[in-house]
Enzyme design. Structure first.
Site, PDB file in Angstrom:
ATOM      1  N   ARG B 313      61.735 -17.445  41.708  1.00  0.00           N
ATOM      2  CA  ARG B 313      60.403 -17.940  41.339  1.00  0.00           C
ATOM      3  C   ARG B 313      60.097 -19.160  42.196  1.00  0.00           C
ATOM      4  O   ARG B 313      60.570 -20.264  41.930  1.00  0.00           O
ATOM      5  CB  ARG B 313      60.374 -18.319  39.849  1.00  0.00           C
ATOM      6  N   HIS B 317      56.639 -22.505  36.672  1.00  0.00           N
ATOM      7  CA  HIS B 317      56.509 -21.440  35.681  1.00  0.00           C
ATOM      8  C   HIS B 317      55.039 -21.094  35.449  1.00  0.00           C
ATOM      9  O   HIS B 317      54.650 -19.945  35.364  1.00  0.00           O
ATOM     10  CB  HIS B 317      57.169 -21.885  34.377  1.00  0.00           C
ATOM     11  N   TYR B 326      63.272 -30.376  37.165  1.00  0.00           N
ATOM     12  CA  TYR B 326      64.546 -29.811  36.728  1.00  0.00           C
ATOM     13  C   TYR B 326      65.316 -29.046  37.799  1.00  0.00           C
ATOM     14  O   TYR B 326      66.432 -28.618  37.561  1.00  0.00           O
ATOM     15  CB  TYR B 326      64.348 -28.918  35.491  1.00  0.00           C
TER      16      TYR B 326
HETATM   17  C1  TPP Z   1      58.970 -14.970  21.740  1.00  0.00           C
HETATM   18  C2  TPP Z   1      58.667 -16.066  22.704  1.00  0.00           C
HETATM   19  N1  TPP Z   1      59.468 -17.150  22.757  1.00  0.00           N
HETATM   20  C3  TPP Z   1      59.187 -18.180  23.594  1.00  0.00           C
HETATM   21  C4  TPP Z   1      58.092 -18.132  24.406  1.00  0.00           C
HETATM   22  C5  TPP Z   1      57.770 -19.305  25.328  1.00  0.00           C
HETATM   23  N2  TPP Z   1      57.985 -18.932  26.730  1.00  0.00           N
HETATM   24  C6  TPP Z   1      56.973 -18.453  27.489  1.00  0.00           C
HETATM   25  S1  TPP Z   1      57.473 -18.000  29.003  1.00  0.00           S
HETATM   26  C7  TPP Z   1      59.074 -18.474  28.708  1.00  0.00           C
HETATM   27  C8  TPP Z   1      60.117 -18.280  29.772  1.00  0.00           C
HETATM   28  C9  TPP Z   1      60.311 -16.849  30.160  1.00  0.00           C
HETATM   29  O1  TPP Z   1      61.205 -16.738  31.213  1.00  0.00           O
HETATM   30  P1  TPP Z   1      61.574 -15.348  31.891  1.00  0.00           P
HETATM   31  O2  TPP Z   1      61.693 -14.286  30.865  1.00  0.00           O
HETATM   32  O3  TPP Z   1      62.749 -15.559  32.757  1.00  0.00           O
HETATM   33  O4  TPP Z   1      60.297 -14.975  32.766  1.00  0.00           O
HETATM   34  P2  TPP Z   1      59.658 -15.784  33.991  1.00  0.00           P
HETATM   35  O5  TPP Z   1      58.691 -16.760  33.412  1.00  0.00           O
HETATM   36  O6  TPP Z   1      60.746 -16.421  34.754  1.00  0.00           O
HETATM   37  O7  TPP Z   1      58.913 -14.768  34.810  1.00  0.00           O
HETATM   38  C10 TPP Z   1      59.179 -18.983  27.413  1.00  0.00           C
HETATM   39  C11 TPP Z   1      60.426 -19.503  26.814  1.00  0.00           C
HETATM   40  C12 TPP Z   1      57.267 -16.986  24.313  1.00  0.00           C
HETATM   41  N3  TPP Z   1      56.175 -16.846  25.083  1.00  0.00           N
HETATM   42  N4  TPP Z   1      57.574 -15.976  23.470  1.00  0.00           N
END
Ligand code: TPP
Lengths: 351, 427
Positions: B313, B317, B326
């Site tokens: 990435r 985010h 971080y």
């Molecule tokens: C059930 C749930 N828990 C927490 C979140 C908050 N949240 C949104 S995106 C994220 C990180 C997701 O990371 P990843 O699955 O690795 O996908 P990336 O963003 O790296 O594409 C979090 C913790 C959420 N949207 N839904």
């Protein structure tokens, strides 16, 4: 483990002005220092300090095995906290947004809430699940919900909603000390400053608000004790979280002599303060941001009706969000703001 | 509570994963095993799941250091298709850049880029049939762009304006496009995984020929939904492709917090007894080939496949995130698998089918294309400038028919609107 009373009376303690995030951080820090069993965990809470920075600096100070990031697994976070509680720790898990608590719901509802009951007190789950909730930040439907009513419906859970930095610190400390599982909903709209319900009308920041004067060090505010924000005689306002500020602002604007009560905890509820107030004023306005149908306002309304019926001089008024998901672009139309509250006040005053 | 000591047993200790690099650290990626392109076997699409299991620990790669396509996974695409792939990935990037700026200019509340990960959505979209159903997460805008969904519609959604087909309800980038086989995106992570399996099962129940594909971030594989989906797909042999986009970071948490220190994400397939492939997510040809393989497998009732896209990435985010807090800024620069757009460009140049000049001209053209779509969408309004949707729309679609309480509340909202915003005439 039992906890002693506050070592200093609040009037003697030196104070600081904190916003709500800082107050929560302070409470966590103090409790981690006082009790080695307190551990903080959740998505992004460790090195980064949480997406709202409520846990910033804690890992550095208290170490990686007491403040740590978790996998993105709410059922894991809460299930693990149940096990930690059974061991004797006091976990303070963070669910990043209240909207994401649902994958952990079974662990919360069927496990944490009933551990004491089903083991006849052999096991307890003394955890405090912190979670930012509520709307007003253009978070769309998955970052704006107020699911508190769902939790008040579950026997064995306590539900706390602070409305200002001073209370947030004292209530969080009490929640962490509590031997029952507590859901601690933090109104994210007022993390950085109070809110009057007008998205385009500024309010004084926390730095100039009386409720941001926070005593240094340890103090706790007992769960189950409401706060009379402002005494009055015209009618009683029951509110919590962000809506305390909005309701108070509207009452002030309308120049009504309302008695405003910040419930602070929904379970256990300070029914005595509610009853006394409604008996005095004879009228009751309930304000919350959550969906109306089966919202906590319905419970409050039923209680007031059951207990204060012969004192009531007008129908109980409920001002709430609508029975729809939280819409992104129309969130200020969804929000129970000054117009909706104002109309209810007019009806109450005329009655 | 104090720990009990029993004789001279050592005290237990807790392992908390720690990423290799933090802000300011020098980055050294030598721990990442990158096998040479072309070295991975390509089992038959009908093989048993266990025949693929070595691939779960390997890394399927097609584009070599010399920018040539090699080995059994080379999908042997013609130059025209490769140029279309390049163009779609570049358009996705141009779109992201413009929308990111739009958020910074206050035209919307939020945006999420997929910079560096364009291959993981564009190449699979091209390898799938147009009517296969995709259940994306929030970083697969490349699928919509590949399927020719109008950019203006995407921007209308992002601006929550009056032409937004989702009526301003959803957070920006949480599209829904049924006509394009694109399932509505949820902000609740991982929920799309079992749903994709359900769709695939339904397709099988009905004797259809369409398959489902779904995407998830590596962080979200920790959710229970991921594991339920894998179990169901295995049990019913559902015609579904599971994509795990391992971009190394879930907000501030590195992949170790989803278990990456112990096993690859592709290896999750082994425990469920389904096929798995770990692929260089920055190699668009390898990604295409893996999807094509999995799609053929699913379509011939040979079962589900889990594909881990090993990628990075490159940006934050979301617009609410600052990765400098971080992780080392060097990570992005040193990422050993390169930039997927650049790799495909170099490949086409090596084939004599493209040039830097053509690339530059195309980039200019794409910027213009996005710019004019943006202008077009802005005619329908931007977030915060006006109340773009009639208030009654807020109450529609909660149920098929409006119950009394929503009727009452709709009237309340319209009454409030006249008081709060007298300048807007329509209800
Ligand atoms: C059930 C749930 N828990 C927490 C979140 C908050 N949240 C949104 S995106 C994220 C990180 C997701 O990371 P990843 O699955 O690795 O996908 P990336 O963003 O790296 O594409 C979090 C913790 C959420 N949207 N839904």
């Amino acid at each position: 483990m039992t906890y002693e009373e506050s070592p200093v009376s609040l009037s003697e303690a030196p104070t600081r002005r904190l916003n709500m995030i800082e107050a929560i951080n302070d409470a966590l820090d103090i409790m981690m220092e006082r009790d080695p069993n307190v551990v903080v965990m959740g998505e992004d809470v460790g090195y980064f300090g949480g997406v709202f920075r409520a846990t910033a600096g804690l890992q550095k100070k208290h170490g990686k095995t007491r403040v740590f990031d978790t996998p993105i697994s709410e059922c894991g976070i809460i299930g693990v906290a149940v096990g930690m509680g059974a061991y004797g720790l006091r976990p303070v898990p963070e669910i990043q947004f209240a909207d994401y608590i649902y994958p952990g719901l079974d662990q919360l509802v069927s496990e944490a809430a009933r551990l004491r009951y089903r083991s006849a007190g052999e096991f307890i789950a003394p955890m405090t699940v912190r979670s930012p909730f509520g709307g007003g930040i253009f978070g769309g439907q998955t970052h704006s919900q107020s699911p508190e009513a769902m939790f008040t419906h579950v026997a064995g859970l306590k539900t706390v909603v602070p409305s200002n930095p001073h209370d947030a610190k004292g209530l969080l400390i009490a929640a962490i000390e509590d031997n029952d599982p507590v859901i601690f909903f933090e109104p994210k709209r007022i993390y950085n400053g109070p809110f009057n319900g007008y998205y385009d009308k500024p309010v004084e920041p926390w730095s100039r608000h009386a409720d941001s004067v926070v005593p240094e060090g340890y103090y706790s505010i007992p769960l189950g004790k409401a706060r009379i924000v402002r005494p009055g005689n015209a009618f009683t306002v029951l509110a919590y979280g962000t809506m305390v500020h909005v309701a108070a602002a509207v009452c002030a604007e309308k120049g009504v002599d309302a008695e405003i009560i910040d419930l602070r905890t929904l379970v256990p509820l300070d029914i005595e303060t509610v009853e006394k107030s409604v008996e005095k004023t004879g009228k009751c306005l309930i304000v919350h941001e959550a969906t109306r149908t089966s919202g906590f306002g319905a419970e409050l309304s039923a209680l007031v009706q059951e207990r204060c019926f012969y004192h009531l001089e007008a129908p109980i008024e409920r001002v709430t969000g609508f029975d729809t998901p939280y819409p992104h672009s129309l969130e200020w139309a969804y929000f129970p703001g000054p117009v909706r509250i104002g109309e209810a006040i007019d009806r109450l005053t005329k009655a | 509570m104090t720990a009990k000591s029993r004789g001279n047993l050592p005290p237990l200790s807790l392992h908390v994963p720690e990423p290799k690099f933090r802000p300011g650290d020098v980055v050294d990626y030598s721990h990442i095993q990158i096998p040479p392109a072309g070295a991975q076997a390509r089992p038959d699409e009908q093989c048993t799941a266990s025949d693929t299991h070595p691939l779960c620990l390997d890394l399927v790669r097609v584009l070599g250091e010399d920018h040539r396509a090699v080995g059994p996974w080379d999908p042997k695409l013609d130059a025209e298709t490769l140029r279309r792939m390049l163009r779609t990935m570049a358009l996705t990037r141009a779109f992201d850049d413009r929308m990111y700026r739009g958020q910074r200019q206050g035209k919307t509340s939020f945006y999420m880029k997929c910079t560096g990960e364009e291959a993981t959505s564009v190449a699979p979209a091209m390898a799938l049939a147009a009517d296969d159903m995709v259940f994306p997460s929030y970083r697969q805008q490349g699928i919509l762009i590949s399927r020719g969904y109008p950019l203006v519609e995407m921007i209308n959604q992002i601006y929550s304006n009056r032409a937004d087909k989702l009526k301003g309800r959803q957070l920006p980038i949480m599209y829904s496009a049924r006509d394009y086989g694109f399932f509505t995106i949820s902000g609740n992570l991982a929920t799309q995984y079992p749903q994709a399996v359900g769709w695939a099962m339904a397709s099988a129940i009905k004797g259809d020929t369409r398959i489902a594909a779904t995407w998830i971030g590596e962080g979200s594989t920790a959710e229970g939904d991921f594991h339920s989906a894998m179990t169901f797909a295995a049990v019913y042999n559902a015609p579904v492709i599971f994509n795990v986009v391992n971009n190394q970071w879930a907000i501030s948490s590195f992949s170790g917090f989803a278990g990456a220190e112990r096993a690859t994400f592709a290896a999750r397939a082994i425990g469920y007894g389904i096929a798995g492939i770990r692929v260089d997510g920055n190699d668009p040809l390898a990604v295409y080939a893996a999807t094509e393989w999995a799609a053929n497998r699913a379509r011939s009732n040979a079962g589900p496949t889990l594909i881990e896209h090993f990628t990075y990435r490159a940006e934050g985010h979301s617009t609410s995130d600052d990765p400098a807090q971080y992780r080392s800024a060097q990570e992005r620069e040193e990422w050993p698998l390169g930039d997927p757009i650049n790799r495909l460009k170099q490949h086409l140049i090596a084939l004599g089918e493209w040039s830097e000049e053509q690339q530059a001209a195309m980039d200019r053209e794409l910027v213009d294309q996005v710019k004019s779509a943006t202008k077009e969408a802005e005619k329908n309004g931007i977030l915060g400038h006006g109340l773009h949707h009639p208030f009654h729309t807020m109450f529609e679609d909660v149920f098929e028919e409006l119950p009394w309480n929503l009727k009452e509340q709709s009237e309340q909202a319209i009454r409030e609107r006249r008081i709060k915003w007298p300048e807007w005439k329509d209800a």
